[in-house]
Design a protein around this motif. Structure first.
Motif, PDB file in Angstrom:
ATOM      1  N   GLU A  51       0.835  -1.203   0.000  1.00 27.82           N
ATOM      2  CA  GLU A  51       0.000   0.000   0.000  1.00 27.82           C
ATOM      3  C   GLU A  51       0.868   1.251   0.000  1.00 27.82           C
ATOM      4  N   GLY A  52       1.967   1.196   0.754  1.00 27.18           N
ATOM      5  CA  GLY A  52       2.852   2.354   0.866  1.00 27.18           C
ATOM      6  C   GLY A  52       3.556   2.733  -0.423  1.00 27.18           C
ATOM      7  N   ARG A  53       3.598   1.839  -1.390  1.00 27.04           N
ATOM      8  CA  ARG A  53       4.244   2.175  -2.668  1.00 27.04           C
ATOM      9  C   ARG A  53       3.459   3.215  -3.457  1.00 27.04           C
ATOM     10  N   GLY A  54       2.185   3.351  -3.139  1.00 28.73           N
ATOM     11  CA  GLY A  54       1.353   4.281  -3.877  1.00 28.73           C
ATOM     12  C   GLY A  54       0.887   3.697  -5.192  1.00 28.73           C
ATOM     13  N   ALA A  55      -0.081   4.365  -5.804  1.00 29.69           N
ATOM     14  CA  ALA A  55      -0.686   3.846  -7.031  1.00 29.69           C
ATOM     15  C   ALA A  55       0.333   3.718  -8.162  1.00 29.69           C
ATOM     16  N   LYS A  56       1.200   4.704  -8.309  1.00 29.69           N
ATOM     17  CA  LYS A  56       2.184   4.659  -9.400  1.00 29.69           C
ATOM     18  C   LYS A  56       3.188   3.534  -9.196  1.00 29.69           C
ATOM     19  N   GLY A  57       3.610   3.319  -7.974  1.00 26.32           N
ATOM     20  CA  GLY A  57       4.549   2.236  -7.698  1.00 26.32           C
ATOM     21  C   GLY A  57       3.933   0.875  -7.963  1.00 26.32           C
ATOM     22  N   ARG A  58       2.674   0.710  -7.588  1.00 21.82           N
ATOM     23  CA  ARG A  58       2.011  -0.569  -7.845  1.00 21.82           C
ATOM     24  C   ARG A  58       1.763  -0.771  -9.332  1.00 21.82           C
ATOM     25  N   ALA A  59       1.485   0.315 -10.039  1.00 18.32           N
ATOM     26  CA  ALA A  59       1.244   0.205 -11.484  1.00 18.32           C
ATOM     27  C   ALA A  59       2.469  -0.335 -12.210  1.00 18.32           C
ATOM     28  N   LYS A  60       3.660   0.037 -11.754  1.00 13.42           N
ATOM     29  CA  LYS A  60       4.889  -0.453 -12.394  1.00 13.42           C
ATOM     30  C   LYS A  60       5.004  -1.973 -12.258  1.00 13.42           C
ATOM     31  N   VAL A  61       4.674  -2.490 -11.086  1.00 12.64           N
ATOM     32  CA  VAL A  61       4.741  -3.934 -10.882  1.00 12.64           C
ATOM     33  C   VAL A  61       3.690  -4.637 -11.738  1.00 12.64           C
ATOM     34  N   LEU A  62       2.485  -4.085 -11.773  1.00 11.89           N
ATOM     35  CA  LEU A  62       1.427  -4.667 -12.584  1.00 11.89           C
ATOM     36  C   LEU A  62       1.793  -4.648 -14.071  1.00 11.89           C
ATOM     37  N   ALA A  63       2.490  -3.611 -14.496  1.00  6.89           N
ATOM     38  CA  ALA A  63       2.938  -3.537 -15.890  1.00  6.89           C
ATOM     39  C   ALA A  63       3.932  -4.657 -16.192  1.00  6.89           C
ATOM     40  N   ARG A  64       4.841  -4.904 -15.254  1.00  2.75           N
ATOM     41  CA  ARG A  64       5.803  -5.994 -15.458  1.00  2.75           C
ATOM     42  C   ARG A  64       5.087  -7.342 -15.500  1.00  2.75           C
ATOM     43  N   MET A 100      -5.477  -7.015 -21.333  1.00  2.52           N
ATOM     44  CA  MET A 100      -6.318  -5.853 -21.592  1.00  2.52           C
ATOM     45  C   MET A 100      -6.777  -5.212 -20.279  1.00  2.52           C
ATOM     46  N   ILE A 101      -7.180  -6.037 -19.310  1.00  3.80           N
ATOM     47  CA  ILE A 101      -7.605  -5.507 -18.004  1.00  3.80           C
ATOM     48  C   ILE A 101      -6.441  -4.821 -17.311  1.00  3.80           C
ATOM     49  N   LEU A 102      -5.280  -5.450 -17.329  1.00  4.67           N
ATOM     50  CA  LEU A 102      -4.093  -4.846 -16.706  1.00  4.67           C
ATOM     51  C   LEU A 102      -3.752  -3.511 -17.349  1.00  4.67           C
ATOM     52  N   SER A 103      -3.819  -3.464 -18.677  1.00  3.71           N
ATOM     53  CA  SER A 103      -3.500  -2.221 -19.381  1.00  3.71           C
ATOM     54  C   SER A 103      -4.422  -1.095 -18.942  1.00  3.71           C
ATOM     55  N   TYR A 104      -5.705  -1.399 -18.803  1.00  6.06           N
ATOM     56  CA  TYR A 104      -6.664  -0.381 -18.367  1.00  6.06           C
ATOM     57  C   TYR A 104      -6.416   0.030 -16.916  1.00  6.06           C
ATOM     58  N   VAL A 105      -6.207  -0.947 -16.050  1.00  4.80           N
ATOM     59  CA  VAL A 105      -6.021  -0.652 -14.628  1.00  4.80           C
ATOM     60  C   VAL A 105      -4.762   0.193 -14.411  1.00  4.80           C
ATOM     61  N   ILE A 106      -3.701  -0.144 -15.114  1.00  4.76           N
ATOM     62  CA  ILE A 106      -2.457   0.630 -14.995  1.00  4.76           C
ATOM     63  C   ILE A 106      -2.708   2.099 -15.335  1.00  4.76           C
ATOM     64  N   LYS A 107      -3.559   2.326 -16.327  1.00  2.74           N
ATOM     65  CA  LYS A 107      -3.833   3.689 -16.794  1.00  2.74           C
ATOM     66  C   LYS A 107      -4.648   4.494 -15.781  1.00  2.74           C
ATOM     67  N   VAL A 108      -5.563   3.836 -15.072  1.00  2.00           N
ATOM     68  CA  VAL A 108      -6.525   4.594 -14.254  1.00  2.00           C
ATOM     69  C   VAL A 108      -6.318   4.461 -12.755  1.00  2.00           C
ATOM     70  N   VAL A 109      -5.392   3.608 -12.304  1.00  2.00           N
ATOM     71  CA  VAL A 109      -5.303   3.348 -10.863  1.00  2.00           C
ATOM     72  C   VAL A 109      -4.949   4.606 -10.069  1.00  2.00           C
ATOM     73  N   ASP A 110      -4.112   5.457 -10.638  1.00  2.00           N
ATOM     74  CA  ASP A 110      -3.751   6.681  -9.909  1.00  2.00           C
ATOM     75  C   ASP A 110      -4.981   7.549  -9.670  1.00  2.00           C
ATOM     76  N   LYS A 111      -5.829   7.678 -10.686  1.00  2.00           N
ATOM     77  CA  LYS A 111      -7.064   8.456 -10.555  1.00  2.00           C
ATOM     78  C   LYS A 111      -8.037   7.772  -9.603  1.00  2.00           C
ATOM     79  N   ALA A 112      -8.119   6.450  -9.698  1.00  2.00           N
ATOM     80  CA  ALA A 112      -9.065   5.718  -8.851  1.00  2.00           C
ATOM     81  C   ALA A 112      -8.740   5.867  -7.373  1.00  2.00           C
ATOM     82  N   MET A 113      -7.456   5.916  -7.046  1.00  2.00           N
ATOM     83  CA  MET A 113      -7.053   5.946  -5.645  1.00  2.00           C
ATOM     84  C   MET A 113      -6.821   7.356  -5.116  1.00  2.00           C
TER      85      MET A 113
END
Length: 506
Positions: A51-64, A100-113
């Protein structure tokens, strides 16, 4: 996406076999139910850092992880086929959906959180700043079925991980191996220890519910009720995607070839083992014969068998095969006709041929109970109103489809159908629309998956933070004020609150 009721507790190790061939797909080690609490505790510890990584930090892992899925698609699909008996055509659908789901989530997670500002309801409250924060629930338990071992395991887990939750996944005991491969991929992609897999049946599922802060279940309505009851004992929120008996309505102005192609694919895809498969069709009388002929033509071109070069494979086990056989036999005994298929072929494997049934009605189980097999019952109707009535004459309400040359007319029909999603001139397409909620009405479920930002926020708790814009105005209704001052404040609040109702009422 229905699963059968979990079997008794399992222990030790077992060999997982391909239902199409009987060949060994691999070995699984069952989780001791008493170990689930310890595993969940480890997830809780790791979740705080995640949780402490923040949305952008988690998005990087999800992208990998998305990249890993793409690079290992062949390996994943080989395992899918080995433990489900799917055709390669059906197996090929799952990994691209997840990417496809990952691609969308990576794009919007910062806004969602991100904290969401809310306006004041009345000018009097404009002295306050209102913000809603989204705080992840520490451990999300995902109990997944066997029909889509990749998609159903991760399509919800992705949103939970993006939100900052840890995920405790229990796959079906029918398809445990693919889940282990997905977990290994998470680790290889550099994901922290916030994704764990436990293997087993009923007792392990119960332990997952007992140690989770949110439960996502996909499976049968009967098992969904048990999940809801157990979660309710702890006041743990849950989302259930349960059974379906999805109708298709074919109007007299429909493109018949398109409707027939859609009906056959929607009914036979994955051997009919799809929650949103086409399970019953209502066709307007003027085009009924033409539609039936087109469907039979398409079905006769299908090739059944596991692996390469076929359209769809085996059913998951003999229990699921027995349901399909019963529905067909009872319908035939009651006067229905099978224009294709109609009986189990000889040889090994839990196969059932694509079966088109006509002269059916709602006295038959094939039109009212979820079959979850490769059958397509077609009923002639005299009007759109009759088609709508029959479509709604069901305890289920997952999704539906309407085919018409007039899209506006089809939309009007759609909003009269009692279900969570309706596809116009297509089938199953709503599964690809991750910005739209996918949820069932009636006994088809509670809550929804996907839904844009809500597909991430559903795994969070909302926390409202109200802060001052100015020091002026605080304490106007506190006890230390005089009674006259309190009376003036109450009168002012009443006048301001009534201003809009008075204008609206005129």
């Amino acid at each position: 996406m229905t699963a059968t009721t979990p079997a008794p507790a399992l222990s030790g190790t077992d060999t997982v076999r391909n239902p199409a061939t009987g060949e060994a797909a691999g070995e699984v080690r069952w989780t001791d139910p008493s170990d689930v609490e310890v595993i969940a505790a480890g997830l809780r510890t790791a979740q705080r850092e995640w949780e402490g990584r923040g949305a952008k930090g988690r998005a990087k892992v999800l992208a990998r992880y998305a990249v890993w899925l793409g690079e290992h698609r062949d390996e994943i699909e080989k395992m899918l086929i080995a433990e489900t008996g799917k055709s390669s055509t059906d197996a090929a659908q799952e990994v691209p959906l997840l990417i496809m789901i990952l691609s969308y989530v990576i794009k919007v997670v910062d806004k969602a959180m991100a904290p969401e500002s809310r306006p004041a309801a009345l000018p009097l409250m404009a002295i306050k700043k209102i913000a809603v924060h989204y705080r992840p629930r520490p451990v999300v338990g995902v109990i997944a079925p066997w029909n889509y071992p990749v998609a159903n395991a991760l399509m919800d887990a992705i949103g939970a991980l993006a939100a900052g939750c840890a995920v405790l996944l229990k796959p079906s005991e029918q398809t445990p191996l693919t889940a282990e491969l997905l977990r290994e991929g998470w680790q290889q992609a550099g994901g922290p220890d916030v994704f764990a897999v436990v293997q087993g049946a009923r007792e392990v599922a119960e332990a997952v519910i007992d140690n989770s802060d949110y439960v996502q279940f996909t499976g049968s309505t009967a098992t969904g009720r048990k999940v809801a009851e157990r979660a309710a004992q702890r006041l743990v929120p849950f989302s259930l995607e349960l059974g379906g008996k999805d109708p298709m309505i074919v109007c007299e102005d429909a493109d018949i070839d398109l409707a027939a192609h859609a009906a056959v694919w929607g009914a036979m895809f994955n051997a009919g083992q799809t929650c949103v498969s086409v399970e019953r069709v209502y066709v307007l009388e003027p085009v009924y014969d033409k539609f039936v002929a087109a469907v039979v033509r398409d079905v006769q071109a299908l090739q059944m068998g596991a692996g390469e070069g076929t359209h769809f494979g085996a059913l998951i086990n003999d229990q699921q095969l027995a349901v399909t056989e019963r529905h067909v036999k009872e319908a035939l005994a009651a006067g229905a006709r099978a224009l294709t298929g109609g009986e189990r072929p000889g040889g090994s494997g839990s196969f059932y041929p694509p079966t088109v049934l006509v002269d059916v009605d709602h006295s038959m189980a094939c039109m009212t109970e979820e079959t979850f097999g490769p059958t397509l019952p077609i009923m002639k109707v005299g009007s759109v109103e009759e088609a709508i009535r029959l479509s709604n004459d069901s305890p289920y309400g997952l999704s539906a489809s309407v085919f018409s040359g007039d899209v506006a007319r089809a939309k009007d029909i759609a909003i009269q159908l009692d279900c969570g999603a309706v596809n116009i001139n297509d089938v199953i397409a709503n599964l690809m629309c991750t910005t739209a909620p996918m949820g069932g009405w009636k006994t088809s479920g509670i809550g929804a998956r996907f839904g844009g930002l809500d597909g991430i926020r559903k795994f969070c708790r909302q926390e409202a933070v109200v802060s001052p814009r100015t020091s002026v105005g605080a304490g106007g209704n506190y006890y230390h004020n005089s009674l006259k001052a309190l009376a003036r404040m109450n009168a002012l609040m009443t006048r301001m609150a009534l201003a809009r109702p008075r204008r609206t009422a005129k």
